[in-house]
Write an enzyme that holds these catalytic residues in place. Structure first.
Site, PDB file in Angstrom:
ATOM      1  N   SER A  96       0.644  -1.588  -0.019  1.00  0.00           N
ATOM      2  CA  SER A  96       0.191  -0.208   0.000  1.00  0.00           C
ATOM      3  C   SER A  96       0.557   1.437   0.274  1.00  0.00           C
ATOM      4  O   SER A  96       1.250   1.720  -1.271  1.00  0.00           O
ATOM      5  CB  SER A  96      -1.130  -0.054   0.962  1.00  0.00           C
ATOM      6  N   ASP A 233      -2.341   6.431  -3.728  1.00  0.00           N
ATOM      7  CA  ASP A 233      -0.501   5.802  -3.390  1.00  0.00           C
ATOM      8  C   ASP A 233      -0.296   3.881  -4.177  1.00  0.00           C
ATOM      9  O   ASP A 233      -1.054   4.116  -4.855  1.00  0.00           O
ATOM     10  CB  ASP A 233      -1.578   5.497  -1.789  1.00  0.00           C
ATOM     11  N   ASP A 235      -0.926   0.779  -4.136  1.00  0.00           N
ATOM     12  CA  ASP A 235      -2.120  -0.018  -4.938  1.00  0.00           C
ATOM     13  C   ASP A 235      -3.657   0.737  -5.124  1.00  0.00           C
ATOM     14  O   ASP A 235      -4.330   0.237  -6.079  1.00  0.00           O
ATOM     15  CB  ASP A 235      -2.161  -1.558  -3.856  1.00  0.00           C
ATOM     16  N   ASP A 237      -5.872   2.097  -3.234  1.00  0.00           N
ATOM     17  CA  ASP A 237      -6.715   1.379  -2.249  1.00  0.00           C
ATOM     18  C   ASP A 237      -7.225   3.217  -1.521  1.00  0.00           C
ATOM     19  O   ASP A 237      -8.276   2.492  -1.049  1.00  0.00           O
ATOM     20  CB  ASP A 237      -6.486   0.778  -1.298  1.00  0.00           C
TER      21      ASP A 237
END
Length: 449
Positions: A96, A233, A235, A237
């Protein structure tokens, strides 16, 4: 928090605690847990992603589980692919917003929700025993490859509608969002300028999309006269937003605005957020028919809360949003499209942001070894309840004490060796006073733990 899994799956420094051997065993453990079926596997742009992904896939295949490898994939795309391909689980190889030397393993349920702590505990039990299911040579799982990006964008376009084109700057932080987010914005009819959207695995800015890391995005939005800046960020999410004046819109403000928009779009209902969210959300959504429900920190707790409360929307004050009408996977990419629809329907973001109450929020991170966290929290809880004149206590995740014009949350991080302090007050003077007292309390507890 278990031996391997924290509040957001496994997340460790690569080739120290997180090795290909561990990834292989996690694949075997997940395959053993499932028994049979198929699993979607994706990864973010980190240089270690391919190594860990292939090890995990090997473990799954060895147990007889079929695998759909979607390759480079932001977390939202993995969550979407699970439902698209009717898989029994999904895995994202990602850390992440952590620095590039980290990577991680996060497991998803068929409905797009992250694995619960109970499910992760069962995986840990299987990992510890190392009694893995083993398929015979003629029952090895089948590996296929797929690319769900077009289907994702097509589905998103069915749910988001704009009346005109906007100028949008998208900063993907060299993460996995690079392969979807700018393209979705373009397909919405917007003029798109991309920053840091080469998915190299070498990150030119800090990955958490906050005011500090998005200074280049802010300058670009302002210099180009863009309508909005959208950032992610590693990934994707999470979402960070810069308004039409080039100002970063604080997480709490965006959480309030988007919650209000969801209430306008889908009707009155409950908004799920975490114990570290401030009073501004309650004060903003109440006149719109919204009721705020607080849960533990982490997207799985928010998703569970949404399902339990039949909520209209859920999100954390970290830019992590879950839109249940879309999926139960945190999705910064679809969130970006939703922000554009809100601007299209309600007006410029800089004007909308003025409607949200502003209080003073302070945060602190205090180094704390993981092995000291439990004892330190015992000491913090006892002393905090004795030292502060509070009216309400929330202890579902750490300790949150509240008065009418302030609150403080003491909470151990589930992903880093730190203790977190988050607080809010109506005045800066009061906030600083509370933080000084809280910091001393935490530092003393860690020393004595």
């Amino acid at each position: 928090m278990g031996k391997y899994f924290g509040t957001s799956g496994i997340r460790e420094v690569v080739n120290e605690k997180l090795t290909p051997d561990l990834a292989l065993k996690v694949g075997k453990a997940l395959g053993t847990f499932l028994g049979d079926g198929r699993v979607v596997v994706g990864m973010d742009t980190r240089t270690s992603g391919e190594m860990l992904k292939n090890a995990l896939i090997s473990g799954l295949l060895s147990t007889g589980i079929d695998v759909i490898d979607i390759g480079l994939s932001p977390t939202p795309l993995t969550g979407f692919a699970i439902k698209l391909y009717e898989a029994d689980a999904g895995v994202t190889i990602t850390a992440s917003h952590n620095p590039p030397e980290y990577n991680g393993i996060k497991v998803w349920q068929p409905n797009g929700m992250a694995y619960t702590s109970e499910m992760e505990n069962e995986l840990e039990r299987i990992l510890e025993k190392e009694k893995f299911q083993q398929a015979s040579w003629d029952r090895i799982g089948e590996l296929t490859r797929a690319d769900p990006k077009k289907e994702y964008i097509k589905k998103a376009l069915e749910m988001i509608e704009l009346s005109k084109s906007y100028k949008v700057v998208v900063d993907c932080g060299n993460g996995a969002g690079s392969i979807v987010s700018p393209y979705l914005q373009r397909e919405l009819g917007n003029k798109v300028v991309s920053l840091n959207s080469h998915p190299s695995g070498f990150f030119v800015r800090e990955l958490e999309p906050n005011a500090k890391s998005l200074s280049a995005l802010s300058k670009t939005v302002k210099s180009l006269g863009a309508d909005v800046g959208i950032a992610h960020d590693g990934d994707a999410d999470r979402i960070g937003v810069v308004d039409d004046q080039g100002n970063f819109v604080e997480y709490e403000v965006m959480l309030s605005l988007i919650s209000g928009y969801m209430l306008r779009k889908f009707g009155k209902g409950k908004i799920v957020t975490t114990v570290d969210a401030g009073f501004a959300l309650d004060d903003y959504v109440r006149p719109l028919g919204g009721e705020v429900v607080r849960v533990k920190v982490g997207d799985v707790a928010v998703a569970e809360g949404i399902a339990r409360e039949k909520a209209v929307f859920g999100g954390e004050p970290s830019g992590t949003w879950i839109i249940p009408q879309w999926n139960l996977t945190p999705d910064g990419i679809f969130a970006g499209a939703l922000v554009l629809e809100m601007i299209d329907k309600l007006g410029p973001l800089s004007e909308l942001a003025k409607e949200v109450p502003r209080y003073v929020t302070l945060r602190a991170k205090i180094p704390c070894p993981n092995e000291k966290k439990a004892k330190a929290m015992e000491l913090i809880a006892r002393e905090a309840l004795e030292s502060f004149d509070y009216k309400r206590l929330i202890d579902i995740d750490g300790v949150r004490i509240e008065n009418d014009d302030w609150w403080i949350l003491f909470r151990p991080s589930g992903t880093e060796p730190i203790m977190r302090i988050t607080l809010e007050a109506h005045t800066e003077e009061r906030a600083k006073e509370l933080m000084e007292k809280a910091r001393k309390l935490v530092e003393r507890a860690i020393r004595e733990a």
